[in-house]
Design an enzyme around this catalytic site. Sequence first.
Site, PDB file in Angstrom:
ATOM      1  N   ASP A 280     -22.239 -31.472 -18.603  1.00 30.40           N
ATOM      2  CA  ASP A 280     -21.183 -30.537 -19.009  1.00 30.40           C
ATOM      3  C   ASP A 280     -20.546 -30.996 -20.319  1.00 30.40           C
ATOM      4  O   ASP A 280     -19.717 -30.282 -20.900  1.00 30.40           O
ATOM      5  CB  ASP A 280     -20.151 -30.335 -17.892  1.00 30.40           C
ATOM      6  N   SER A 281     -20.987 -32.154 -20.828  1.00 28.81           N
ATOM      7  CA  SER A 281     -20.613 -32.564 -22.190  1.00 28.81           C
ATOM      8  C   SER A 281     -21.070 -31.519 -23.203  1.00 28.81           C
ATOM      9  O   SER A 281     -20.614 -31.533 -24.353  1.00 28.81           O
ATOM     10  CB  SER A 281     -21.227 -33.929 -22.519  1.00 28.81           C
TER      11      SER A 281
ATOM     12  N   ASP B  80     -25.505 -30.884 -14.319  1.00 30.07           N
ATOM     13  CA  ASP B  80     -24.103 -31.157 -13.983  1.00 30.07           C
ATOM     14  C   ASP B  80     -23.482 -29.941 -13.313  1.00 30.07           C
ATOM     15  O   ASP B  80     -23.700 -28.806 -13.759  1.00 30.07           O
ATOM     16  CB  ASP B  80     -23.312 -31.434 -15.267  1.00 30.07           C
TER      17      ASP B  80
ATOM     18  N   LYS C 231     -25.656 -33.062 -10.391  1.00 33.44           N
ATOM     19  CA  LYS C 231     -24.733 -34.197 -10.472  1.00 33.44           C
ATOM     20  C   LYS C 231     -23.316 -33.670 -10.308  1.00 33.44           C
ATOM     21  O   LYS C 231     -22.976 -32.618 -10.852  1.00 33.44           O
ATOM     22  CB  LYS C 231     -24.860 -34.935 -11.807  1.00 33.44           C
TER      23      LYS C 231
ATOM     24  N   GLU D 126     -19.003 -35.116  -9.924  1.00 31.51           N
ATOM     25  CA  GLU D 126     -18.097 -36.235 -10.173  1.00 31.51           C
ATOM     26  C   GLU D 126     -17.238 -36.509  -8.942  1.00 31.51           C
ATOM     27  O   GLU D 126     -16.725 -35.571  -8.313  1.00 31.51           O
ATOM     28  CB  GLU D 126     -17.195 -35.921 -11.380  1.00 31.51           C
TER      29      GLU D 126
ATOM     30  N   GLU E  54     -19.409 -44.784 -15.153  1.00 35.80           N
ATOM     31  CA  GLU E  54     -18.920 -44.568 -16.519  1.00 35.80           C
ATOM     32  C   GLU E  54     -17.675 -45.396 -16.799  1.00 35.80           C
ATOM     33  O   GLU E  54     -16.703 -45.375 -16.040  1.00 35.80           O
ATOM     34  CB  GLU E  54     -18.633 -43.070 -16.749  1.00 35.80           C
TER      35      GLU E  54
HETATM   36  O1  KIV Z   1     -21.711 -34.520 -19.106  1.00 36.10           O
HETATM   37  C1  KIV Z   1     -22.284 -35.576 -19.409  1.00 36.10           C
HETATM   38  O2  KIV Z   1     -22.894 -35.691 -20.467  1.00 36.10           O
HETATM   39  C2  KIV Z   1     -22.214 -36.693 -18.479  1.00 36.10           C
HETATM   40  C3  KIV Z   1     -22.640 -38.032 -18.992  1.00 36.10           C
HETATM   41  C4  KIV Z   1     -21.550 -38.609 -19.793  1.00 36.10           C
HETATM   42  C5  KIV Z   1     -23.066 -38.927 -17.904  1.00 36.10           C
HETATM   43  O3  KIV Z   1     -21.768 -36.541 -17.384  1.00 36.10           O
END
Ligand code: KIV
Length: 279
Positions: free
Chosen positions: A49-50, A88, A118, A120, A186
Amino acid sequence: MSATARKTALNAEDIRALKGGTPIVSLTAYTTPMAQAMDEHCDFVLVGDSVGMALHGLPSTLGVTMEMMILHGQAVMRGLTKALMVMDMPFGSYEEGPAQAFRNAARLMAETGAGAVKLEGGVEMADTIRFLVARGIPVMAHIGLTPQSVNTLGGYKVQGRDSAAAGLFADARAVADAGAFAVVLEKLPASLADQLTADIAIPTIGIGASAGCDGQVLVLDDMLGFFTAFKPKFVKRYADLGHQAEQAIAAYAAEVRARDFPAAEHLFADQAPKKKDTK
Ligand code: KIV
């Protein structure tokens, strides 16, 4: 070809099996060309989600939607044949509880062809991880600095220092016990990341953690030098492509204004030549 008709060679269990071996390599990807560039070199590719900050100019990851993730996931999947694709789950798509998480995780996988999701969170997400895994959804967990919680963590701070280390042990054990196949660590003290890696039976994937983790992940645009708004200490720039792109654009603009571009070799004649010049 529909998204679900595609699948890559590596799956979540292949990644789990890499615990304690040659370090697992991963990067984020958001587009087909970049996915193609990394497929051969990465064990898994994270559609992070970056993307919201790296490509869409958002101030944090909180504004990223399911639709954005699916669009980028589909693009990345078109560039992969080998690496596992992990999607994500965006902020707000899983925190209400297991049923909401299942609905959205299933949609991410069905509409992109991803092999895993993934999310969090540690102890507080264990029930959700267990629910998803029991229903066929491989889950990678993400603990330590969890950027979707930036507003309750008081910023992008190092996590797990001093007495806070106990909470990280609890998180790592909870997600591993719940059935996660790997966990992202992280922004933790390196010694804590090493202890967590030794403590749990699933691979740890470090970002700002330790070279002793079972693998590493970086945000592609950070390591290529495309994202320059800020640079966390844990980012190593392997290239300066943002600067190179700006220089190339400036050269193009100067040539257009000087009528040096297009030049003769870029132009078409009245008469078709014998050999093809249509490209
Ligand atoms: O969204 C992302 O790029 C991430 C990484 C920082 C692991 O979750």
